[in-house]
Enzyme design. Sequence first.
Site, mmCIF file in Angstrom:
data_model
loop_
_atom_site.group_PDB
_atom_site.id
_atom_site.type_symbol
_atom_site.label_atom_id
_atom_site.label_comp_id
_atom_site.label_asym_id
_atom_site.label_seq_id
_atom_site.Cartn_x
_atom_site.Cartn_y
_atom_site.Cartn_z
ATOM 1 N N LYS A 118 13.446 -1.828 -8.189
ATOM 2 C CA LYS A 118 13.977 -1.062 -7.049
ATOM 3 C C LYS A 118 14.377 -2.012 -5.912
ATOM 4 O O LYS A 118 15.389 -1.836 -5.263
ATOM 5 C CB LYS A 118 12.894 -0.077 -6.609
ATOM 6 C CG LYS A 118 12.922 0.351 -5.188
ATOM 7 C CD LYS A 118 13.644 1.633 -5.011
ATOM 8 C CE LYS A 118 13.705 2.122 -3.585
ATOM 9 N NZ LYS A 118 13.050 1.356 -2.591
ATOM 10 N N ASP A 119 13.564 -3.062 -5.680
ATOM 11 C CA ASP A 119 13.875 -4.069 -4.657
ATOM 12 C C ASP A 119 14.614 -5.220 -5.349
ATOM 13 O O ASP A 119 14.094 -6.335 -5.468
ATOM 14 C CB ASP A 119 12.589 -4.565 -3.991
ATOM 15 C CG ASP A 119 11.907 -3.458 -3.215
ATOM 16 O OD1 ASP A 119 12.529 -2.909 -2.301
ATOM 17 O OD2 ASP A 119 10.752 -3.117 -3.551
ATOM 18 N N GLY A 139 0.816 -1.211 0.000
ATOM 19 C CA GLY A 139 0.000 0.000 0.000
ATOM 20 C C GLY A 139 0.847 1.257 0.000
ATOM 21 O O GLY A 139 2.030 1.220 -0.340
ATOM 22 N N SER A 198 9.760 5.567 -3.406
ATOM 23 C CA SER A 198 9.611 4.616 -2.313
ATOM 24 C C SER A 198 8.557 5.153 -1.359
ATOM 25 O O SER A 198 8.482 6.377 -1.145
ATOM 26 C CB SER A 198 10.952 4.479 -1.568
ATOM 27 O OG SER A 198 10.740 3.911 -0.292
ATOM 28 N N SER A 199 7.780 4.247 -0.777
ATOM 29 C CA SER A 199 6.776 4.693 0.204
ATOM 30 C C SER A 199 7.460 5.343 1.401
ATOM 31 O O SER A 199 6.858 6.136 2.118
ATOM 32 C CB SER A 199 5.942 3.505 0.679
ATOM 33 O OG SER A 199 5.360 2.865 -0.435
ATOM 34 N N ARG A 200 8.727 4.991 1.642
ATOM 35 C CA ARG A 200 9.433 5.536 2.809
ATOM 36 C C ARG A 200 9.968 6.948 2.571
ATOM 37 O O ARG A 200 10.422 7.590 3.528
ATOM 38 C CB ARG A 200 10.593 4.608 3.204
ATOM 39 C CG ARG A 200 10.115 3.287 3.795
ATOM 40 C CD ARG A 200 11.248 2.501 4.437
ATOM 41 N NE ARG A 200 10.754 1.405 5.241
ATOM 42 C CZ ARG A 200 10.670 0.138 4.832
ATOM 43 N NH1 ARG A 200 11.051 -0.197 3.609
ATOM 44 N NH2 ARG A 200 10.193 -0.794 5.634
ATOM 45 N N GLU A 224 3.782 6.300 -7.911
ATOM 46 C CA GLU A 224 3.874 6.054 -9.361
ATOM 47 C C GLU A 224 4.595 4.745 -9.683
ATOM 48 O O GLU A 224 4.313 4.100 -10.688
ATOM 49 C CB GLU A 224 4.576 7.217 -10.063
ATOM 50 C CG GLU A 224 3.653 8.307 -10.551
ATOM 51 C CD GLU A 224 2.571 7.818 -11.527
ATOM 52 O OE1 GLU A 224 2.872 7.041 -12.446
ATOM 53 O OE2 GLU A 224 1.414 8.222 -11.350
ATOM 54 N N GLY A 225 5.569 4.381 -8.847
ATOM 55 C CA GLY A 225 6.298 3.124 -9.085
ATOM 56 C C GLY A 225 5.330 1.943 -9.085
ATOM 57 O O GLY A 225 5.353 1.099 -9.991
ATOM 58 N N HIS A 226 4.461 1.901 -8.057
ATOM 59 C CA HIS A 226 3.457 0.820 -8.015
ATOM 60 C C HIS A 226 2.523 0.909 -9.226
ATOM 61 O O HIS A 226 2.162 -0.103 -9.822
ATOM 62 C CB HIS A 226 2.586 0.929 -6.765
ATOM 63 C CG HIS A 226 3.313 0.777 -5.479
ATOM 64 N ND1 HIS A 226 3.497 1.818 -4.598
ATOM 65 C CD2 HIS A 226 3.895 -0.304 -4.913
ATOM 66 C CE1 HIS A 226 4.144 1.387 -3.537
ATOM 67 N NE2 HIS A 226 4.408 0.104 -3.694
HETATM 68 O O1 PAF Z 1 7.821 -5.082 -2.223
HETATM 69 C C1 PAF Z 1 6.929 -5.041 -1.343
HETATM 70 O O2 PAF Z 1 6.166 -4.074 -1.213
HETATM 71 C C2 PAF Z 1 6.788 -6.198 -0.352
HETATM 72 O O3 PAF Z 1 8.024 -6.696 0.009
HETATM 73 C C3 PAF Z 1 5.873 -7.305 -0.864
HETATM 74 C C4 PAF Z 1 6.451 -7.999 -2.106
HETATM 75 C C5 PAF Z 1 4.494 -6.750 -1.183
HETATM 76 C C6 PAF Z 1 5.700 -8.382 0.212
HETATM 77 O O4 PAF Z 1 5.124 -7.859 1.382
#
Ligand code: PAF
Length: 297
Positions: free
Chosen positions: A160-161, A42, A196-198, A46-48
Site C-alpha cells: 500500500k505504501d 499502531g 489504512s489507519s487513516r 487487517e493489513g498490518h
Molecule cells: O508504514 C508505516 O507505518 C511507517 O511509515 C513506518 C514504516 C512504521 C515508519 O514509521
Amino acid sequence: MPHSPPTAAPRQPAVYRSGDVREAVLNARRAGQRVGLVPTMGSLHEGHLSLLRAARDECDLVIASIFVNPTQFGPQEDFLAYPRNFDGDLALLATTGCNMVFAPTEETMYGPNHSTFVEVGPVGQVLEGEFRPTHFRGVATVVLKLFELVPADVAYFGRKDYQQTIVLRRMIEDLNLPFKMRVCPTLREPDGLAMSSRNVYLSPHERRRALALFRSLRLAEQLARDGERQVQTIRQKMEREIAETGGIDLQYVAFVADGTVSPVEQIEGPTTVALAAKVGTTRLIDNLLIQPLTPNR
Ligand code: PAF
C-alpha cells in the site's frame, strides 16, 4: 453436564519500551532463531495483521514495533490526531502469535539533541515527496533506528505504501544493511477501499466518495488489458472518473515502471499506477500493479 474444553487464551506478546529489546533479539538469533520485524505506527488493522501472519509463517520469532514517528509528519499534518490504540493493538497482536512488541518512548527514539537524519535522495523527492518533502527522510531515519534496535533477519512492509518500499529498499542496499525486505499485498475492504489507519477519519459520505480512487485504478487496469498503451489516455479517463464523483482533491496519478519511481509514457511492462488524493481533510494513497495483455516487442 457436558462441558466444552477450555480454549487457550491468545498469548500476550512481551512488551519492550527501551533499547534492551536489542539484547532479547540478539539472544534469539544466537539461539538460531529467524527473527521477523513488522514496523508499524499502531492503530492496527487487517493489513498490518497480514504482515504479522506472513512473518509468523516464515520466522521463529516475530516482533512488531509500534511508534508514531513524529519526524515523518509535516508541520501541518496529523501527528497529534493520528489514531492511537495501544491496548487494542496488543489484543490484536496476541491473535497473530506475535512474540514481542517494541513500543519505544519518544525519548528512546529521539533524544533532546537528536540531529542526525537519513538523506534518501531522488527516490524520495518525487510523487509523495512533492507533497510531503520531509516525509521519507523521517521514515528512513526511524526505520534505520528500528533496524539498529531490533536486529532482525527480515522486515515486512505493505505494498500500500509503494514508494516507501522503494525508498527503504534503496536505503537497505545503499547502507549495506543486513536485512531482507518482504513486501506484502495491499489489503482492501470488501468494497475496495485500501485498508489504512487513516480511514477512521472519513465520514460515511467521504468514505463512499473515496471508493472512486480504487475504481479509477481498476479502470486503468481494464484499459491496459483492453490494449490501451498510452498513459496520457488512461490518466485522463481516471481523472474523469474521479472528477465525476466530486469532493476529491486529486494530488497526483503517476505511472511508474514497477519497482521504481521512474515515470513511463507507455504501458510496455509491469507498471504501477500510484495516486494520492484528499477526501475532505483526509489524505489517502493507493496503487495498483497493471500489466499489458501482451508485452510490446
Ligand atoms: O508504514 C508505516 O507505518 C511507517 O511509515 C513506518 C514504516 C512504521 C515508519 O514509521
